[in-house]
Design a protein around this motif. Structure first.
Motif, PDB file in Angstrom:
ATOM      1  N   UNK A  49       6.511  14.646  17.476  1.00 44.66           N
ATOM      2  CA  UNK A  49       6.006  14.592  16.218  1.00 44.66           C
ATOM      3  C   UNK A  49       5.185  13.844  15.727  1.00 44.66           C
ATOM      4  N   UNK A  50       4.194  13.952  14.641  1.00 43.14           N
ATOM      5  CA  UNK A  50       3.636  13.017  13.934  1.00 43.14           C
ATOM      6  C   UNK A  50       3.382  13.309  12.561  1.00 43.14           C
ATOM      7  N   UNK A  51       3.383  12.329  11.634  1.00 48.58           N
ATOM      8  CA  UNK A  51       3.789  12.335  10.376  1.00 48.58           C
ATOM      9  C   UNK A  51       2.711  11.356   9.624  1.00 48.58           C
ATOM     10  N   UNK A  52       2.049  11.915   8.444  1.00 47.34           N
ATOM     11  CA  UNK A  52       1.355  11.242   7.652  1.00 47.34           C
ATOM     12  C   UNK A  52       1.568  11.568   6.280  1.00 47.34           C
ATOM     13  N   UNK A  53       1.782  10.336   5.366  1.00 47.96           N
ATOM     14  CA  UNK A  53       2.090  10.749   4.176  1.00 47.96           C
ATOM     15  C   UNK A  53       1.420   9.466   2.994  1.00 47.96           C
ATOM     16  N   UNK A  54       0.461  10.007   2.239  1.00 51.69           N
ATOM     17  CA  UNK A  54      -0.106   8.921   1.216  1.00 51.69           C
ATOM     18  C   UNK A  54       0.226   9.341  -0.171  1.00 51.69           C
ATOM     19  N   UNK A  55       0.200   8.457  -0.898  1.00 53.50           N
ATOM     20  CA  UNK A  55       0.319   8.786  -2.269  1.00 53.50           C
ATOM     21  C   UNK A  55      -0.203   7.459  -3.094  1.00 53.50           C
ATOM     22  N   UNK A  56       0.345   7.683  -4.480  1.00 55.89           N
ATOM     23  CA  UNK A  56      -0.176   6.427  -5.362  1.00 55.89           C
ATOM     24  C   UNK A  56       0.324   5.029  -4.876  1.00 55.89           C
ATOM     25  N   UNK A  57      -0.239   4.504  -4.073  1.00 55.38           N
ATOM     26  CA  UNK A  57       0.177   3.169  -3.436  1.00 55.38           C
ATOM     27  C   UNK A  57       1.265   3.252  -2.312  1.00 55.38           C
ATOM     28  N   UNK A  58       1.428   4.423  -1.930  1.00 56.21           N
ATOM     29  CA  UNK A  58       2.654   4.992  -0.829  1.00 56.21           C
ATOM     30  C   UNK A  58       1.823   5.121   0.393  1.00 56.21           C
ATOM     31  N   UNK A  59       2.400   4.584   1.485  1.00 59.66           N
ATOM     32  CA  UNK A  59       2.001   4.963   2.794  1.00 59.66           C
ATOM     33  C   UNK A  59       3.126   5.498   3.555  1.00 59.66           C
ATOM     34  N   UNK A  60       3.188   6.404   4.465  1.00 67.20           N
ATOM     35  CA  UNK A  60       4.309   6.872   5.367  1.00 67.20           C
ATOM     36  C   UNK A  60       3.730   7.635   6.733  1.00 67.20           C
ATOM     37  N   UNK A  61       3.651   6.599   7.873  1.00 65.54           N
ATOM     38  CA  UNK A  61       2.995   7.109   9.009  1.00 65.54           C
ATOM     39  C   UNK A  61       3.981   6.989  10.245  1.00 65.54           C
TER      40      UNK A  61
END
Length: 180
Positions: A49-61
Motif C-alpha cells: 500500500x501507499x498512502x498520502x494525506x495532506x491537510x491544514x499543516x498536516x502531512x501523512x505519507x
C-alpha cells in the motif's frame, strides 16, 4: 505547495518515492508467470500500500510493500515492510518504520481470515523541545476478516494488543489488501 514546504520533506522519503516509482515502471513489463520454471516463484504474490494525506499543516505519507507465499488455495504466509512519516506543523514530526508477518486463511474463496504481527519503531520529535522527544517500539497483533474477490480483499482488522499508548487512533481499522 510552496517551495519551502516541499523541501521540508525528509530526503530519505524522497529517495524512497523515487525508488518506488522507478521500480513500478519496470514492473509494467510483460511477464508470463506460467513460464517461470521454479515452482516457488509461481506461488509468490506481491502487493502493498501507499498512502498520502495532506491537510491544514498536516502531512501523512506511508509506504508498505509486502509479499506472500501461497502454500495452497487456502493458506498463505508473508512478510511486509512499513514506513510512515507524520508531521503536524508547529507540533511534531514522526517517523515510523518496521516490519510485519502476515498469515492468511481462505476457508472459501470469498472469505479471508488474517492474523498480522507488526513491529514498528516510533520516533517522535516535538517541535521546540528535544527533551520531550520519544523513541520506542510499538507492537500490534491484528486479527482480520475480509471479503475477497480475485486479488483484492476488503475488510476490517482489530488490534488485540491495543492499550492507551497505541499509535493508532482506534483498535479497529478497515483495510483493502491487493496482491498480484
Amino acid at each position: 505547495m510552496s517551495k519551502k514546504r516541499f523541501f521540508d520533506v525528509p530526503k530519505s522519503f524522497l529517495i524512497l518515492i523515487i525508488l518506488f516509482f522507478s521500480t513500478a515502471l519496470f514492473a509494467q513489463q510483460s511477464t508470463n508467470y506460467a513460464n517461470i520454471r521454479n515452482p516457488f516463484w509461481r506461488s509468490v504474490q506481491f502487493g502493498g500500500g501507499i498512502g498520502l494525506g495532506f491537510g491544514s499543516g498536516y502531512t501523512d505519507i506511508s509506504l508498505a510493500p509486502s509479499a506472500i507465499y501461497n502454500f495452497n488455495n487456502y493458506i498463505a504466509l508473508g512478510l511486509g515492510l512499513q514506513y510512515k512519516y507524520l508531521k503536524q506543523r508547529d507540533f511534531y514530526a514522526s517517523h515510523l518504520y518496521g516490519g510485519s508477518v502476515i498469515g492468511l486463511f481462505n476457508p472459501i474463496p470469498e472469505i479471508q481470515l488474517s492474523a498480522e504481527l507488526e513491529q514498528l519503531r516510533v520516533n517522535i520529535n516535538l517541535d521546540g523541545s528535544n527533551t520531550n522527544s520519544q523513541d520506542y517500539w510499538n507492537t500490534g497483533l491484528f486479527i482480520g476478516l475480509g471479503y475477497r474477490s480475485g486479488n483484492a480483499t476488503i475488510g476490517g482488522r482489530y488490534n488485540v494488543l491495543t492499550d492507551k499508548n497505541n499509535i493508532y487512533g482506534s483498535a479497529f481499522m478497515p483495510f483493502i489488501r491487493v496482491y498480484f
